[in-house]
Scaffold this active site. Structure first.
Site, PDB file in Angstrom:
ATOM      1  N   ARG A  84      29.242 -25.538  32.265  1.00  0.00           N
ATOM      2  CA  ARG A  84      30.117 -26.708  32.215  1.00  0.00           C
ATOM      3  C   ARG A  84      30.437 -26.927  33.669  1.00  0.00           C
ATOM      4  O   ARG A  84      31.037 -28.265  33.869  1.00  0.00           O
ATOM      5  CB  ARG A  84      31.464 -26.280  31.421  1.00  0.00           C
ATOM      6  N   GLU A 102      36.469 -13.401  31.524  1.00  0.00           N
ATOM      7  CA  GLU A 102      37.726 -13.407  31.019  1.00  0.00           C
ATOM      8  C   GLU A 102      37.378 -12.337  29.850  1.00  0.00           C
ATOM      9  O   GLU A 102      38.338 -11.467  29.140  1.00  0.00           O
ATOM     10  CB  GLU A 102      38.149 -14.581  30.474  1.00  0.00           C
TER      11      GLU A 102
END
Length: 172
Positions: free
Chosen positions: A58, A95
């Site tokens: 992204r 994450e």
């Protein structure tokens, strides 16, 4: 404009407890997508930028149009094994997992001013790894730009001395 109105939030994706911020709904609206890139451009327009680097995947949809808007080149930061020429690589924690990022060893010349752009600043793992890669090649990181920042995860702490520009800020 509140870009949150154009970002879909998906609970428990890709695993329980994660609140995924889906930018595809923003990207699907050409007018809002253009406005987001234009606003990021305004935020960083005072910086002296030679190139924009963006991590897969992204970071490409934020960094490449931002580079175009600013009239500078774009450097892709890819996952290991995806670039055809000699690379440098750095591993990092996500994450919710681990990964490795790579850049062509000749993508940045020493002394060039680099803005790193991505869709999201969360824990700072991807962006701090990208900073590390740029610096290994002698680049000067002049800032970072994101569509979204998840404030509670404190990714800024991994970017001491680096300006962080964001359009949307989420605090849980």
């Amino acid at each position: 404009m509140d870009f949150k109105d154009y970002i879909r939030v998906i609970p428990d994706f890709p695993q329980p407890g994660i609140s995924f911020k889906d930018i595809t709904t923003l990207l699907n609206d050409g007018e809002k997508y253009r406005l987001a890139i234009d606003q990021l451009k305004e935020l960083v327009s005072d910086l002296k930028i030679d190139l924009i680097a963006g991590p897969e995947a992204r970071g490409f949809v934020v960094g490449a149009p931002l580079a175009y808007a600013l009239g500078v080149g774009f450097v892709p930061i890819r996952k290991s094994g995806k670039l055809p020429y000699e690379t440098i690589e750095v591993g990092y924690d996500l994450e919710y997992g681990k990964d490795t990022l790579a850049m062509h060893s000749d993508a940045i010349k020493p002394g060039q001013n680099i803005l790193i752009a991505d869709d999201l600043l969360a824990t700072g793992g991807t962006i701090s790894t990208s900073v590390n890669l740029v610096r290994q090649l002698g680049g000067n990181v002049v800032g970072t730009a994101f569509l979204i920042e998840l404030g509670e995860l404190n990714g800024r702490a991994k970017l001491p001395g680096i300006d962080v520009f964001t359009l949307v800020h989420y605090d849980y």
